[in-house]
Write a protein that holds these residues in place. Structure first.
Motif, mmCIF file in Angstrom:
data_model
loop_
_atom_site.group_PDB
_atom_site.id
_atom_site.type_symbol
_atom_site.label_atom_id
_atom_site.label_comp_id
_atom_site.label_asym_id
_atom_site.label_seq_id
_atom_site.Cartn_x
_atom_site.Cartn_y
_atom_site.Cartn_z
ATOM 1 N N LEU A 40 0.821 -1.209 0.000
ATOM 2 C CA LEU A 40 0.000 0.000 0.000
ATOM 3 C C LEU A 40 0.858 1.263 0.000
ATOM 4 C CD1 LEU A 40 -2.707 -1.092 2.610
ATOM 5 C CD2 LEU A 40 -3.056 -0.788 0.157
ATOM 6 N N GLY A 41 2.027 1.177 0.609
ATOM 7 C CA GLY A 41 2.884 2.353 0.701
ATOM 8 C C GLY A 41 3.447 2.798 -0.633
ATOM 9 N N ILE A 42 3.549 1.873 -1.601
ATOM 10 C CA ILE A 42 4.090 2.257 -2.904
ATOM 11 C C ILE A 42 3.197 3.291 -3.575
ATOM 12 C CG2 ILE A 42 4.664 1.431 -5.221
ATOM 13 C CD1 ILE A 42 5.575 -1.171 -4.006
ATOM 14 N N SER A 43 1.888 3.126 -3.450
ATOM 15 C CA SER A 43 0.977 4.099 -4.060
ATOM 16 C C SER A 43 1.170 5.480 -3.444
ATOM 17 C CB SER A 43 -0.476 3.637 -3.910
ATOM 18 O OG SER A 43 -0.850 3.557 -2.544
ATOM 19 N N THR A 44 1.327 5.537 -2.127
ATOM 20 C CA THR A 44 1.573 6.816 -1.457
ATOM 21 C C THR A 44 2.886 7.428 -1.937
ATOM 22 O OG1 THR A 44 0.398 6.022 0.505
ATOM 23 C CG2 THR A 44 1.808 7.949 0.768
ATOM 24 N N THR A 45 3.897 6.589 -2.102
ATOM 25 C CA THR A 45 5.201 7.063 -2.547
ATOM 26 C C THR A 45 5.138 7.620 -3.966
ATOM 27 O OG1 THR A 45 6.273 5.391 -1.160
ATOM 28 C CG2 THR A 45 7.594 6.390 -2.884
ATOM 29 N N VAL A 46 4.429 6.932 -4.847
ATOM 30 C CA VAL A 46 4.284 7.394 -6.229
ATOM 31 C C VAL A 46 3.586 8.754 -6.262
ATOM 32 C CG1 VAL A 46 3.110 6.938 -8.421
ATOM 33 C CG2 VAL A 46 4.331 5.097 -7.259
ATOM 34 N N LEU A 47 2.529 8.903 -5.470
ATOM 35 C CA LEU A 47 1.804 10.171 -5.430
ATOM 36 C C LEU A 47 2.674 11.291 -4.860
ATOM 37 C CD1 LEU A 47 -1.669 8.894 -4.163
ATOM 38 C CD2 LEU A 47 -1.140 9.756 -6.443
ATOM 39 N N LEU A 48 3.465 10.982 -3.828
ATOM 40 C CA LEU A 48 4.316 12.005 -3.226
ATOM 41 C C LEU A 48 5.423 12.416 -4.182
ATOM 42 C CD1 LEU A 48 4.961 13.756 -0.815
ATOM 43 C CD2 LEU A 48 6.188 11.837 0.223
ATOM 44 N N GLU A 49 5.985 11.455 -4.913
ATOM 45 C CA GLU A 49 7.018 11.798 -5.907
ATOM 46 C C GLU A 49 6.447 12.694 -6.993
ATOM 47 O OE1 GLU A 49 8.788 11.919 -9.635
ATOM 48 O OE2 GLU A 49 7.125 10.516 -9.349
ATOM 49 N N ALA A 50 5.246 12.370 -7.464
ATOM 50 C CA ALA A 50 4.613 13.190 -8.499
ATOM 51 C C ALA A 50 4.345 14.601 -7.980
ATOM 52 C CB ALA A 50 3.313 12.533 -8.959
ATOM 53 N N THR A 51 3.933 14.700 -6.717
ATOM 54 C CA THR A 51 3.669 16.015 -6.130
ATOM 55 C C THR A 51 4.941 16.844 -6.031
ATOM 56 O OG1 THR A 51 1.848 15.082 -4.835
ATOM 57 C CG2 THR A 51 2.730 17.200 -4.122
ATOM 58 N N LEU A 52 6.031 16.227 -5.541
ATOM 59 C CA LEU A 52 7.302 16.943 -5.417
ATOM 60 C C LEU A 52 7.821 17.387 -6.785
ATOM 61 C CD1 LEU A 52 9.144 14.771 -2.721
ATOM 62 C CD2 LEU A 52 8.075 17.009 -2.404
ATOM 63 N N SER A 53 7.713 16.494 -7.781
ATOM 64 C CA SER A 53 8.181 16.847 -9.122
ATOM 65 C C SER A 53 7.334 17.971 -9.707
ATOM 66 C CB SER A 53 8.133 15.621 -10.042
ATOM 67 O OG SER A 53 9.046 14.628 -9.596
ATOM 68 N N TYR A 54 6.034 17.936 -9.445
ATOM 69 C CA TYR A 54 5.156 18.996 -9.947
ATOM 70 C C TYR A 54 5.505 20.337 -9.306
ATOM 71 C CZ TYR A 54 0.993 21.805 -10.696
ATOM 72 O OH TYR A 54 0.139 22.825 -11.027
ATOM 73 N N LEU A 55 5.891 20.300 -8.030
ATOM 74 C CA LEU A 55 6.232 21.534 -7.328
ATOM 75 C C LEU A 55 7.654 22.010 -7.640
ATOM 76 C CD1 LEU A 55 4.641 20.750 -3.841
ATOM 77 C CD2 LEU A 55 3.760 22.279 -5.609
ATOM 78 N N GLY A 56 8.391 21.217 -8.407
ATOM 79 C CA GLY A 56 9.719 21.634 -8.814
ATOM 80 C C GLY A 56 10.830 21.281 -7.864
ATOM 81 N N VAL A 57 10.554 20.438 -6.841
ATOM 82 C CA VAL A 57 11.592 20.035 -5.883
ATOM 83 C C VAL A 57 11.822 18.525 -5.933
ATOM 84 C CG1 VAL A 57 11.284 21.961 -4.305
ATOM 85 C CG2 VAL A 57 9.866 19.921 -4.038
ATOM 86 N N GLY A 58 11.319 17.880 -6.987
ATOM 87 C CA GLY A 58 11.513 16.440 -7.134
ATOM 88 C C GLY A 58 12.528 16.158 -8.221
ATOM 89 N N VAL A 59 12.207 15.176 -9.047
ATOM 90 C CA VAL A 59 13.088 14.819 -10.151
ATOM 91 C C VAL A 59 13.153 15.977 -11.144
ATOM 92 C CG1 VAL A 59 13.490 13.180 -12.022
ATOM 93 C CG2 VAL A 59 12.542 12.381 -9.860
#
Length: 299
Positions: A222-241
């Motif tokens: 279940l945690g993988i889904s949370t991780t994927v969403l958090l990565e997408a959020t960080l990348s969208y905000l410009g502090v991720g990948v």
């Protein structure tokens, strides 16, 4: 309560895995989730062979005469982005990014969270108090805000983003495992092992961990889904990948100005994020029902 077959260990590990996979395939929603995960993993592993175009190439004919992105067509199945790059190829490569971060970050979070929870629950006393107060302190910070601060401090990269996400996601696992471990340490079979002089490592690995394994597997899935969403959020905000490495989040960020005129540039990566998160949630929910005997018969 845990599955006695896991606790006592009469069923071989391979047979247990086959049994769980068979049970998952008999559940339509879980089978759908597994199919999506298999497709995503296949796309991530064989991205170099699947991508019809170079995801970094700005095609000469990838924009309209006015400089706008092309809609989906025979040459570019999902259209092109604001720089004339093939969106389909970038989404496939972004699948690899999301899965790498999701698996690595969640794997680290599971190891750290389970380790802290088991240690605190088994030893108790001042060791448990210190570890759990630190866990409570970490839980007091909003996960997204803490992730943004950590990502801003460190130079963003694939592994740094994975480590940042792991640092904010281990606390929930730790709390769950701590509660279960505290309950198990009061059971007679643990007290017997202590009374006959069994070492701490032996008790934890051979008598506690098998009882906790189902919870760890379910929570990890279940945690993988949370991780994927958090990565997408960080990348969208410009502090991720960071670009040019494509991730679903930064694809949305790069193309959001074209939302009204080229909505596929935002909708398609957004749909990929939702689909992958949904797939892991469906599989995780099914695993919880299968591995927890107290829930059997409800579905």
């Amino acid at each position: 309560m845990t599955d006695t077959r896991i606790a006592t260990g009469p069923v071989p590990v391979r047979s247990r895995i086959v049994e769980v996979l068979s049970a998952l395939m008999r559940r339509p929603r879980a089978a759908f989730g597994m199919a999506i995960i298999v497709i995503m993993v296949f796309a991530a592993v064989f991205a170099g062979w699947i991508m019809p175009h170079d995801p970094f190439e700005q095609s000469f004919d990838g924009l309209t005469l006015s400089g706008a992105p092309l809609p989906p067509n025979q040459q570019f199945w999902f259209g092109t982005d604001l720089l004339g790059r093939d969106l389909f190829s970038r989404l496939i490569l972004g699948t690899r990014t999301s899965l790498i971060i999701g698996v690595v970050a969640n794997g680290i979070a599971v190891i750290v969270g389970a380790g802290v929870g088991i240690t605190a629950g088994y030893f108790g006393g001042w060791i448990g108090a210190i570890l759990m107060r630190f866990t409570d302190l970490m839980m007091a910070f909003p996960a997204l805000l803490l992730a943004i601060v950590l990502a801003a401090i460190f130079q963003p990269s694939l592994m740094i983003v994975a480590l940042v996400i792991a640092m904010v996601n281990w606390v929930q696992m730790s709390r769950v495992i701590y509660t279960e471990t505290r309950s198990l340490t009061e059971r007679d079979f643990i007290q017997v092992q202590r009374s006959i002089g069994s070492g701490h490592v032996r008790i934890i690995l051979r008598h506690l961990l098998p009882h906790l394994l189902s919870s760890i597997v379910v929570f990890g899935t279940l945690g993988i889904s949370t991780t994927v969403l958090l990565e997408a959020t960080l990348s969208y905000l410009g502090v991720g990948v960071r670009p040019p490495i494509p991730s679903w989040g930064n694809i949305i960020f790069e193309n959001q100005t074209y939302f009204s005129t080229a909505p596929w540039l935002v909708f398609l990566p957004g749909a990929a994020i939702v689909l992958l998160a949904l797939a892991f949630n469906l599989v995780g929910d099914a695993l919880r029902d299968i591995l927890d005997p107290t829930l059997k018969g409800r579905h």
